[in-house]
Design a protein around this motif. Structure first.
Motif, mmCIF file in Angstrom:
data_model
loop_
_atom_site.group_PDB
_atom_site.id
_atom_site.type_symbol
_atom_site.label_atom_id
_atom_site.label_comp_id
_atom_site.label_asym_id
_atom_site.label_seq_id
_atom_site.Cartn_x
_atom_site.Cartn_y
_atom_site.Cartn_z
ATOM 1 N N ALA A 115 0.640 -0.864 -0.394
ATOM 2 C CA ALA A 115 0.167 0.415 -0.436
ATOM 3 C C ALA A 115 0.673 1.421 0.381
ATOM 4 N N HIS A 116 1.967 1.273 0.710
ATOM 5 C CA HIS A 116 2.755 2.586 0.884
ATOM 6 C C HIS A 116 3.949 2.524 -0.720
ATOM 7 N N ALA A 117 3.687 1.336 -0.765
ATOM 8 C CA ALA A 117 4.827 1.525 -2.453
ATOM 9 C C ALA A 117 3.850 2.142 -3.950
ATOM 10 N N ASP A 118 2.505 1.408 -3.456
ATOM 11 C CA ASP A 118 1.462 2.370 -4.462
ATOM 12 C C ASP A 118 0.770 3.244 -3.712
ATOM 13 N N LEU A 119 1.031 4.444 -3.014
ATOM 14 C CA LEU A 119 1.154 5.476 -2.904
ATOM 15 C C LEU A 119 1.982 6.503 -3.210
ATOM 16 N N ALA A 120 3.309 5.633 -3.355
ATOM 17 C CA ALA A 120 4.401 6.134 -3.981
ATOM 18 C C ALA A 120 4.420 6.221 -5.161
ATOM 19 N N PHE A 121 3.705 5.370 -5.703
ATOM 20 C CA PHE A 121 3.380 5.922 -7.816
ATOM 21 C C PHE A 121 2.686 6.564 -7.804
ATOM 22 N N VAL A 122 1.151 7.287 -6.532
ATOM 23 C CA VAL A 122 0.401 7.493 -7.024
ATOM 24 C C VAL A 122 0.932 9.164 -6.840
ATOM 25 N N ALA A 123 1.860 9.295 -5.791
ATOM 26 C CA ALA A 123 2.372 10.640 -5.689
ATOM 27 C C ALA A 123 3.337 10.960 -6.554
ATOM 28 N N VAL A 124 4.345 9.951 -7.215
ATOM 29 C CA VAL A 124 5.230 9.997 -8.223
ATOM 30 C C VAL A 124 3.670 10.762 -9.844
ATOM 31 N N GLY A 125 3.259 9.787 -9.718
ATOM 32 C CA GLY A 125 2.468 10.142 -10.523
ATOM 33 C C GLY A 125 1.749 11.537 -10.975
ATOM 34 N N LEU A 126 0.696 11.420 -9.666
ATOM 35 C CA LEU A 126 0.362 13.008 -9.310
ATOM 36 C C LEU A 126 1.176 14.569 -9.728
ATOM 37 N N THR A 127 2.360 14.187 -8.271
ATOM 38 C CA THR A 127 3.259 14.890 -9.195
ATOM 39 C C THR A 127 3.777 15.288 -10.775
ATOM 40 N N ILE A 128 4.359 14.107 -11.503
ATOM 41 C CA ILE A 128 4.472 14.121 -12.908
ATOM 42 C C ILE A 128 3.078 15.569 -13.880
ATOM 43 N N ALA A 129 1.901 14.494 -12.885
ATOM 44 C CA ALA A 129 0.866 15.420 -14.276
ATOM 45 C C ALA A 129 0.564 17.319 -13.604
ATOM 46 N N VAL A 130 1.048 17.484 -11.918
ATOM 47 C CA VAL A 130 1.132 18.362 -11.563
ATOM 48 C C VAL A 130 2.247 19.662 -12.512
ATOM 49 N N ILE A 131 3.293 19.185 -12.583
ATOM 50 C CA ILE A 131 4.313 19.521 -13.479
ATOM 51 C C ILE A 131 3.823 19.835 -14.361
ATOM 52 N N PHE A 132 3.167 19.197 -15.509
ATOM 53 C CA PHE A 132 2.231 19.692 -16.797
ATOM 54 C C PHE A 132 1.504 20.396 -16.203
ATOM 55 N N VAL A 133 0.855 20.686 -15.974
ATOM 56 C CA VAL A 133 -0.529 21.708 -15.546
ATOM 57 C C VAL A 133 0.148 22.656 -15.336
ATOM 58 N N PHE A 134 0.655 22.383 -14.684
ATOM 59 C CA PHE A 134 1.789 24.214 -14.232
ATOM 60 C C PHE A 134 1.968 24.647 -15.195
ATOM 61 N N ALA A 135 2.928 24.066 -16.028
ATOM 62 C CA ALA A 135 3.600 24.143 -17.376
ATOM 63 C C ALA A 135 2.603 24.798 -18.240
ATOM 64 N N ALA A 136 1.540 24.048 -18.884
ATOM 65 C CA ALA A 136 0.594 24.981 -19.770
ATOM 66 C C ALA A 136 -0.278 25.995 -19.105
ATOM 67 N N VAL A 137 -0.475 25.683 -17.956
ATOM 68 C CA VAL A 137 -1.217 27.457 -17.066
ATOM 69 C C VAL A 137 0.048 28.608 -17.223
ATOM 70 N N LYS A 138 1.334 28.005 -16.866
ATOM 71 C CA LYS A 138 2.050 29.550 -16.439
ATOM 72 C C LYS A 138 1.805 29.744 -15.373
ATOM 73 N N ALA A 139 2.140 28.530 -14.015
ATOM 74 C CA ALA A 139 2.109 28.682 -13.471
ATOM 75 C C ALA A 139 3.477 29.729 -12.534
ATOM 76 N N PRO A 140 3.151 30.467 -11.766
ATOM 77 C CA PRO A 140 4.268 31.048 -11.518
ATOM 78 C C PRO A 140 5.609 30.348 -10.802
ATOM 79 N N ARG A 141 7.303 30.699 -11.983
ATOM 80 C CA ARG A 141 8.108 30.233 -11.900
ATOM 81 C C ARG A 141 8.943 29.160 -10.312
ATOM 82 N N ALA A 142 8.113 30.213 -8.833
ATOM 83 C CA ALA A 142 8.217 29.778 -7.727
ATOM 84 C C ALA A 142 7.592 27.984 -8.072
ATOM 85 N N ALA A 143 6.470 28.176 -7.911
ATOM 86 C CA ALA A 143 5.774 26.909 -8.324
ATOM 87 C C ALA A 143 6.139 25.688 -8.658
ATOM 88 N N ARG A 144 6.422 26.236 -10.361
ATOM 89 C CA ARG A 144 7.046 25.268 -11.170
ATOM 90 C C ARG A 144 8.435 24.228 -10.517
#
Length: 328
Positions: free
Chosen positions: A222-251
């Motif tokens: 379960a811990h490993a599964d949550l780690a994969f979810v966290a990594v996947g969500l973080t990758i998604a957030v990286i792309f979303v922040f880039a798409a909406v031109k979020a502040p540089r500090a956030a990226r």
């Protein structure tokens, strides 16, 4: 009514930079206490001092007969005073700043009471002979302290006006979901440790090691599964922040979180297949605190808070304005 802090505020006026440094010092010490608490757990030194709040029934400090375990446990207890001193510095700096940072002062007091509650939990841990559930709660309370310390540090870099979002509301919610997932990941890691090789006690011939009564392999999965979810969500957030031109500090902060998550994942897999050596688990625990900090800092980069506008007060000796003639 005059108080010692108000009297100090009349004589000491710390700069905004001093307040930020004091808040950062409190945050650093909250991570240090996670490290030393982990050392107590991983070396099974929780009963190095046999009672609480004294080390033994007759002595406040450890005796030579207690050996290294007594030194490790007592050192962790003494570092609590250093942590309290750092929190006191941050709280007083916020109180004495001009203008008075009331919100920061409350966060400083919140840290103090969290330290006191964690000290009580530590005492209960000793008095219950290292009950694994209480040991796990001890770690959770330490992470709560880190949370408030991060909040105070980030708030010390902002003003006291109303927050203004720099991105759309769904982006803010996405960052909060990421924080929630990382928080669950840290909690699951605490349970894995309590159910596995390092529940806090080494056990004896008469008393076997007490562990959290949950299946270790399932918890680890379960811990490993949550780690994969966290990594996947973080990758998604990286792309979303880039798409909406979020502040540089956030990226930048999301990339920092990604780096820490990857390192933590590699370390976690290695320690799982090497029977979780103590040093590696200790590094993993500190990494968990750093991962938690990295996630918590992201939402703060998506908003801004200016200083509150100063109230306009007319000068006491200003003449009253002359009456204006009105047309009939």
């Amino acid at each position: 009514m005059r108080t010692p802090s108000s009297l100090l505020a009349d004589r000491w006026h710390p700069t905004a930079e001093t307040v930020r440094r004091a808040a950062l010092a409190a945050l650093v010490m909250s991570v240090v206490i996670v490290l030393t608490g982990g050392a107590v757990r991983l070396t099974a030194s929780g009963l190095g001092c046999t009672t609480w709040p004294r080390c033994t029934g007759e002595s406040l400090t450890p005796t030579p007969e207690m050996g290294l375990h007594g030194v490790i446990e007592f050192t962790n207890r003494m570092l609590t005073y250093v942590l309290c001193a750092a929190i006191a510095w941050a709280t007083l700096a916020a109180r004495c700043a001009t203008p008075w940072r009331r919100g920061l002062t409350r966060l400083g007091w919140a840290q103090f009471w969290l330290v006191m509650s964690n000290a009580v939990i530590g005492g209960v841990t000793v008095l219950t002979h290292l009950n694994p559930y209480v040991v796990a709660l001890h770690m959770v309370a330490a992470m709560a302290l880190v949370w408030v310390a991060v909040l105070m540090w980030e708030r010390s870099k902002e003003g006291d006006g109303a927050p203004r979002a720099l991105v759309a509301e769904p982006i803010l919610r996405l960052s909060r979901v990421l924080v929630l997932v990382v928080g669950l990941l840290v909690l699951a890691g605490t349970l894995v440790t309590g159910a596995g090789h390092h529940p806090g006690s080494s056990g004896t011939m008469d008393k076997p090691v007490r562990r959290i009564m949950l299946d270790y392999d399932r918890l680890a999965q379960a811990h490993a599964d949550l780690a994969f979810v966290a990594v996947g969500l973080t990758i998604a957030v990286i792309f979303v922040f880039a798409a909406v031109k979020a502040p540089r500090a956030a990226r930048d902060r999301v990339r920092d979180l990604m780096l820490v998550l990857v390192l933590q994942g590699l370390l976690g897999f290695v320690q799982y297949f090497t029977d979780a050596p103590e040093v590696m688990v200790g590094v993993h625990m500190v990494g968990a605190a750093l991962t938690w900090i990295a996630a918590l800092r992201i939402p703060f980069a998506l908003r801004t808070r200016a200083d509150e506008p100063a109230a306009v007060v007319p000068a006491p000796d200003a003449p009253a304005p002359a009456p204006q003639a009105t047309a009939v």
